[in-house]
Design an enzyme around this catalytic site. Structure first.
Site, mmCIF file in Angstrom:
data_model
loop_
_atom_site.group_PDB
_atom_site.id
_atom_site.type_symbol
_atom_site.label_atom_id
_atom_site.label_comp_id
_atom_site.label_asym_id
_atom_site.label_seq_id
_atom_site.Cartn_x
_atom_site.Cartn_y
_atom_site.Cartn_z
ATOM 1 N N ASP A 352 0.844 -1.182 0.000
ATOM 2 C CA ASP A 352 0.000 0.000 0.000
ATOM 3 C C ASP A 352 0.892 1.249 0.000
ATOM 4 O O ASP A 352 1.891 1.303 0.724
ATOM 5 C CB ASP A 352 -0.878 -0.026 1.254
ATOM 6 N N GLU A 381 1.478 0.230 -4.933
ATOM 7 C CA GLU A 381 0.994 1.500 -5.442
ATOM 8 C C GLU A 381 2.186 2.449 -5.534
ATOM 9 O O GLU A 381 2.740 2.832 -4.498
ATOM 10 C CB GLU A 381 -0.031 2.103 -4.490
#
Ligand code: CA
Length: 673
Positions: A352, A381
């Site tokens: 993340d 990400e």
């Protein structure tokens, strides 16, 4: 992560060059002088005749260890003053006997302040709500056959097909027919069906053909009260509490520390037995709370980044960010993923807000995991959700992916270009009739690698070929963040019918699954799942988030399309090339003037690309709301996809080429030997 994070993230990602962050704040400079400790005996080790404790807390002036009989409320059985070992910055204590069944906490005094009790940062088992660490015998948590358990072997990461799901979304609805609704064990149940007899659960996953499930955070997180499960609290889980223990609300008994461990392993085993890999969503980038996070309660200040004035910096958009560039934190992340890979046989990690971490840490993460199992897939990400003291060139940004090894990033290029921008619900994309996005879709098709026919200066999100290899890119059109594809299509095509929207959905996913790179899909899109238009459902109730499996009966043709699309990709390596050079040589775009005929892309995968059995595959996308015509070279073509139908066996008929018309919002795929 929330929509607020995402919105800012895209801005920061594209404007990264303009960011003028310093390397490290003056406040943080002092942490570099701390001694570090990377032994395997951090925090708690059960030995033959003793249970030993070692807490890393270099600036503490006193550390107290408490042993408890239960996971909460009870008085301590033992209170032990720990002993400082200055050279390692740790505090140690040894308690006679193997303390299985007991619980413990640490309590640090520093700068004259005695902090709250904490289970530490390395609790591998915890009591209810993660308040106290638990001492359990891990050998008793292994399911039968665990020592021989193995996930699928992955030769190239572009062979992986990712399916992103949340435990609760997937099984909580009565239509799932699953007994252990919302639990790890849901994924161990075979033979479950919809009321009409269609497969659900793990059988559904096998039928669909995905290779890996990517499960939203499954470590112990903060927001759902494990003491009150009848309340049905829902959260995505991006609020980490104990990074190395499973979440209690997904177990059948959060008060028994071994149950959550055993049940998570049973889930992994069942998926592995079905040939499916398990990817964990990991959120080392921030902690759920600031001053009372376990990091702050063990080594105040150290694990987080700050600005010069001592305020927490907040690149996560959640109140703080961690400091992967600091040795003890870097080692922590590396050891934590290694632990999940070793103890739980995890097959991949999705980071993340990965750009909060530095590229050096991510490189070490991938290298260390590769030693355990070369099939482990690491991706994340490639953006942040706020500014950071970490210098932009050190961030694990999408734009820096080529300075990393064995790490992939999500392509927001293809995502936004296919369906329209994620922050503007009504905005359309290439697959829903908006002109001008052809070049950005092509950037996605070639997995952001350098290609002689792709003009990166016309890209919407990225202006240069940032990937050296297709294995650095994860393509997708929707995920847990933002509107589901169904909701996006309903909002951006308000006057159209669901059947036309499903045509657009098929086209959108056909672009994703035929593109180079690794395809990723959000659970339930294959049955036209929606979230009633809610774009940030991180704590919405089940009635928003649950997948209604009756939809599989209603939208069976769409499900079958996804199934064939995945089968096509798996059967044909041309869609899964492994180098930029291969793509540049074998993927050839047909010349189309987008200013005259927008929303039309046509290309060939030529000369048995990547060893494909087909000599040439022709792929054409019509994203316009009207029929469009292309000229197919003369030859003996088998029809793989046409007018919203698809067959991996290419048995939809034949054509000899020439002028060929595509229906609105549709893909045409042809193959010849
Ligand atoms: Ca929890």
């Amino acid at each position: 992560m929330t929509i607020y994070s995402r919105r800012l993230a895209a801005i920061l990602s594209s404007a990264m060059i303009l960011t003028s962050a310093m390397a490290q704040s003056n406040f943080d400079a002092r942490f570099d002088s701390y001694p570090t400790y990377n032994g395997e005996d951090l925090e708690m080790t059960v030995r033959p005749t003793s249970t030993d404790f070692r807490l890393w807390s270099p600036e503490a002036t006193k550390v107290v260890l408490r042993i408890y009989p239960t996971g909460r409320l009870s008085e301590p059985e033992k209170v032990v003053d720990m002993t400082r070992e200055a050279s390692t910055g740790t505090w140690t204590a040894s308690v006679p006997g193997q303390l299985y069944g007991k619980f413990y906490t640490f309590q640090v005094t520093q700068d004259g302040k005695t902090l709250a009790e904490t289970p530490g940062v390395w609790a591998k088992a915890v009591g209810v709500n993660g308040e106290r660490a638990a001492i359990i015998d891990f050998s008793l948590t292994d399911p039968a056959g665990w020592s021989d358990d193995k996930g699928p072997e992955v030769k190239n990461f572009s062979d992986v097909v990712l399916y992103e799901m949340h435990h609760r979304d997937f099984s909580i609805d009565p239509s799932s027919g699953i007994a252990n609704k919302g639990k790890f064990l849901a994924l161990t149940e075979k033979g479950t069906t919809t009321p009409g007899g269609m497969k659900t659960g793990i059988d559904h996953l096998k039928e669909l053909g995905v290779t890996h499930v990517h499960i939203l955070p499954s470590y112990d997180y903060n927001s759902v009260d494990e003491l009150n499960l009848q309340e049905n609290g829902y959260n995505w889980g991006y609020d980490p509490l104990n990074y190395n223990a499973p979440e209690g609300s997904y177990s059948t008994n959060p008060s028994d520390p071994a149950t959550r461990v055993r049940e998570m392993k049973e889930m992994v085993k069942a998926l592995h037995d079905a040939g499916i890999g398990v990817v964990m969503d990991v959120v080392y980038n921030h902690t759920a709370t600031n001053d009372d996070s376990n990091f702050e309660l063990t080594a105040p200040g150290y694990y987080h980044r700050h600005w010069d004035d001592g305020r927490y910096s907040d690149a996560s958009g959640c109140g703080n960010e961690t400091a992967s560039d600091r040795q003890q934190m870097r080692d922590y992340i590396i050891n934590s993923v290694k632990y999940w890979a070793d103890e739980y046989h995890i097959d991949g990690f999705r980071f993340d807000l990965m750009a909060i971490h530095d590229t050096e840490t991510m490189n070490q993460v991938a290298a260390e995991l590769k030693k355990i199992n070369p099939s482990i897939f690491v991706y994340g990400e490639g953006w942040t959700a706020g500014d950071s003291p970490l210098a932009p060139e050190r961030r694990a940004l999408k734009e820096n992916v080529s300075s990393m090894t064995d790490i992939a990033v999500f392509s927001d290029d293809i995502r936004d270009a296919i369906k329209g921008h994620y922050t503007a619900a009504e905005d359309r994309g290439f697959a829903t009739g908006k002109p001008g996005l052809e070049e950005t879709v092509k950037i996605g098709i070639v997995a952001a690698t350098p290609h002689p026919q792709v003009d990166f200066s016309k890209g919407n999100n990225s202006k240069f070929p940032y990937a050296k290899s297709p294995e650095m890119i994860v393509n997708y059109v929707s995920c847990h963040d933002d509107l589901t594809l169904t909701d996006k299509l309903r909002k951006s095509m308000p006057a159209e019918s669901d059947s036309l929207r499903q045509a657009a959905a098929k086209l959108a996913q056909t672009i994703v699954f035929t593109s180079q790179g690794t395809p990723f899909m959000f659970a339930g899109e294959e049955v036209f799942r929606d979230k009633k238009g809610v774009h940030n459902s991180y704590k919405s109730p089940d009635e928003i988030n649950a997948i209604d499996w009756n939809l599989k009966e209603q939208n069976r043709a769409l499900f079958d399309y996804y199934k064939e699309l995945i089968a096509l990709r798996k059967a044909h390596p041309a869609f899964r090339m492994t180098s930029a050079d291969q793509i540049a040589r074998h993927l050839v775009f047909d010349k189309i003037d987008s200013s005259k005929t927008p929303n039309l892309i046509s290309y060939s995968l030529k000369d048995h690309a990547n060893g494909d059995s087909w000599k040439e595959i022709k792929v054409v996308f019509n994203g316009a709301d009207k029929p469009q015509t292309v000229t197919i070279p003369k030859g003996n073509w088998k029809i793989v996809a046409v007018d919203g139908r698809i067959s991996s066996a290419a048995d939809l008929g034949a054509t000899t080429g020439g002028r060929t018309t595509l229906a609105p919002y549709s893909a045409l795929i042809l193959a010849r030997d």
